[in-house]
Design a protein around this motif. Structure first.
Motif, PDB file in Angstrom:
ATOM      1  N   THR A 142      35.645  35.711  37.152  1.00  0.00           N
ATOM      2  CA  THR A 142      36.868  36.115  36.450  1.00  0.00           C
ATOM      3  C   THR A 142      36.729  35.894  34.955  1.00  0.00           C
ATOM      4  N   LEU A 143      36.178  34.756  34.559  1.00  0.00           N
ATOM      5  CA  LEU A 143      36.016  34.464  33.138  1.00  0.00           C
ATOM      6  C   LEU A 143      35.036  35.428  32.489  1.00  0.00           C
ATOM      7  N   LYS A 144      33.895  35.674  33.130  1.00  0.00           N
ATOM      8  CA  LYS A 144      32.912  36.580  32.529  1.00  0.00           C
ATOM      9  C   LYS A 144      33.478  37.987  32.377  1.00  0.00           C
ATOM     10  N   THR A 145      34.270  38.433  33.347  1.00  0.00           N
ATOM     11  CA  THR A 145      34.907  39.748  33.240  1.00  0.00           C
ATOM     12  C   THR A 145      35.901  39.765  32.090  1.00  0.00           C
ATOM     13  N   ALA A 146      36.704  38.716  31.967  1.00  0.00           N
ATOM     14  CA  ALA A 146      37.692  38.638  30.880  1.00  0.00           C
ATOM     15  C   ALA A 146      36.998  38.610  29.525  1.00  0.00           C
ATOM     16  N   LEU A 147      35.896  37.883  29.418  1.00  0.00           N
ATOM     17  CA  LEU A 147      35.149  37.840  28.160  1.00  0.00           C
ATOM     18  C   LEU A 147      34.595  39.215  27.816  1.00  0.00           C
ATOM     19  N   LYS A 148      34.096  39.928  28.822  1.00  0.00           N
ATOM     20  CA  LYS A 148      33.564  41.277  28.597  1.00  0.00           C
ATOM     21  C   LYS A 148      34.669  42.209  28.112  1.00  0.00           C
ATOM     22  N   THR A 158      24.019  29.252  20.246  1.00  0.00           N
ATOM     23  CA  THR A 158      25.217  29.764  19.595  1.00  0.00           C
ATOM     24  C   THR A 158      26.058  28.575  19.147  1.00  0.00           C
ATOM     25  N   SER A 159      26.654  28.679  17.962  1.00  0.00           N
ATOM     26  CA  SER A 159      27.449  27.568  17.445  1.00  0.00           C
ATOM     27  C   SER A 159      28.721  27.386  18.267  1.00  0.00           C
ATOM     28  N   LEU A 160      29.240  26.165  18.254  1.00  0.00           N
ATOM     29  CA  LEU A 160      30.487  25.889  18.965  1.00  0.00           C
ATOM     30  C   LEU A 160      31.632  26.738  18.427  1.00  0.00           C
ATOM     31  N   ASP A 161      31.630  27.009  17.124  1.00  0.00           N
ATOM     32  CA  ASP A 161      32.687  27.845  16.540  1.00  0.00           C
ATOM     33  C   ASP A 161      32.684  29.243  17.144  1.00  0.00           C
ATOM     34  N   VAL A 162      31.503  29.812  17.339  1.00  0.00           N
ATOM     35  CA  VAL A 162      31.387  31.149  17.924  1.00  0.00           C
ATOM     36  C   VAL A 162      31.835  31.120  19.387  1.00  0.00           C
ATOM     37  N   LEU A 163      31.437  30.079  20.124  1.00  0.00           N
ATOM     38  CA  LEU A 163      31.843  29.961  21.524  1.00  0.00           C
ATOM     39  C   LEU A 163      33.355  29.810  21.647  1.00  0.00           C
ATOM     40  N   LYS A 164      33.949  28.995  20.780  1.00  0.00           N
ATOM     41  CA  LYS A 164      35.404  28.808  20.799  1.00  0.00           C
ATOM     42  C   LYS A 164      36.116  30.108  20.477  1.00  0.00           C
ATOM     43  N   GLU A 165      35.637  30.822  19.480  1.00  0.00           N
ATOM     44  CA  GLU A 165      36.240  32.096  19.101  1.00  0.00           C
ATOM     45  C   GLU A 165      36.205  33.071  20.287  1.00  0.00           C
ATOM     46  N   ALA A 166      35.104  33.076  21.018  1.00  0.00           N
ATOM     47  CA  ALA A 166      34.974  33.971  22.172  1.00  0.00           C
ATOM     48  C   ALA A 166      35.982  33.606  23.254  1.00  0.00           C
ATOM     49  N   VAL A 167      36.092  32.327  23.569  1.00  0.00           N
ATOM     50  CA  VAL A 167      37.033  31.888  24.607  1.00  0.00           C
ATOM     51  C   VAL A 167      38.468  32.138  24.167  1.00  0.00           C
ATOM     52  N   ARG A 227      28.666  35.494  26.480  1.00  0.00           N
ATOM     53  CA  ARG A 227      29.278  35.350  27.809  1.00  0.00           C
ATOM     54  C   ARG A 227      28.376  34.513  28.719  1.00  0.00           C
ATOM     55  N   ASP A 228      27.082  34.817  28.692  1.00  0.00           N
ATOM     56  CA  ASP A 228      26.128  34.081  29.522  1.00  0.00           C
ATOM     57  C   ASP A 228      26.071  32.607  29.128  1.00  0.00           C
ATOM     58  N   GLU A 229      26.085  32.351  27.847  1.00  0.00           N
ATOM     59  CA  GLU A 229      26.001  30.959  27.392  1.00  0.00           C
ATOM     60  C   GLU A 229      27.243  30.173  27.799  1.00  0.00           C
ATOM     61  N   ILE A 230      28.408  30.783  27.682  1.00  0.00           N
ATOM     62  CA  ILE A 230      29.650  30.115  28.081  1.00  0.00           C
ATOM     63  C   ILE A 230      29.628  29.812  29.577  1.00  0.00           C
ATOM     64  N   ALA A 231      29.108  30.746  30.369  1.00  0.00           N
ATOM     65  CA  ALA A 231      29.073  30.574  31.824  1.00  0.00           C
ATOM     66  C   ALA A 231      27.890  29.729  32.291  1.00  0.00           C
ATOM     67  N   GLY A 232      27.032  29.331  31.371  1.00  0.00           N
ATOM     68  CA  GLY A 232      25.888  28.498  31.736  1.00  0.00           C
ATOM     69  C   GLY A 232      24.799  29.258  32.459  1.00  0.00           C
ATOM     70  N   GLN A 233      24.654  30.548  32.144  1.00  0.00           N
ATOM     71  CA  GLN A 233      23.633  31.371  32.781  1.00  0.00           C
ATOM     72  C   GLN A 233      22.527  31.683  31.797  1.00  0.00           C
ATOM     73  N   SER A 263      15.337  37.619  29.729  1.00  0.00           N
ATOM     74  CA  SER A 263      14.647  38.757  29.123  1.00  0.00           C
ATOM     75  C   SER A 263      13.630  38.273  28.095  1.00  0.00           C
ATOM     76  N   ALA A 264      12.678  39.139  27.744  1.00  0.00           N
ATOM     77  CA  ALA A 264      11.646  38.778  26.771  1.00  0.00           C
ATOM     78  C   ALA A 264      12.255  38.451  25.414  1.00  0.00           C
ATOM     79  N   GLY A 265      13.271  39.185  25.020  1.00  0.00           N
ATOM     80  CA  GLY A 265      13.889  38.974  23.707  1.00  0.00           C
ATOM     81  C   GLY A 265      14.721  37.711  23.614  1.00  0.00           C
ATOM     82  N   ALA A 266      15.135  37.167  24.749  1.00  0.00           N
ATOM     83  CA  ALA A 266      15.984  35.969  24.733  1.00  0.00           C
ATOM     84  C   ALA A 266      15.271  34.778  24.113  1.00  0.00           C
ATOM     85  N   GLY A 267      13.954  34.761  24.185  1.00  0.00           N
ATOM     86  CA  GLY A 267      13.194  33.655  23.608  1.00  0.00           C
ATOM     87  C   GLY A 267      13.271  33.587  22.096  1.00  0.00           C
TER      88      GLY A 267
END
Length: 73
Positions: free
Chosen positions: A12-18, A46-55, A27-33, A37-41
């Motif tokens: 539910t949270l990941k859908t709401a974030l999307k 992500t800063s806490l400010d960005v995560l808070k803004e997303a939530v 979204r993945d970082e907030i959900a702990g996933q 992918s190769a580019g993820a490395g």
């Protein structure tokens, strides 16, 4: 629903974030996933400010019923 557990909220949270326009990586970082992918490395935490803004962008349009103390439904 007794089949729901705490982790059921992740979907539910990941859908709401999307729906709120939050990027998948956040979204993945907030959900702990992990993004495997190769580019993820090449990405860094992500800063806490960005995560808070997303939530903070998430809203649920729920009708809440006030229940006074001692009242059971």
């Amino acid at each position: 629903d007794q089949n729901k557990v705490f982790h059921s909220l992740r979907h539910t949270l990941k859908t709401a974030l999307k729906l709120a326009g939050v990027p998948k990586s956040v979204r993945d970082e907030i959900a702990g996933q992990d993004d495997r992918s190769a580019g993820a490395g090449y990405e860094h935490e992500t800063s806490l400010d960005v995560l808070k803004e997303a939530v903070d962008r998430v809203t649920y349009n729920l009708d809440m019923i006030s229940i006074s103390p001692g009242t059971q439904k």
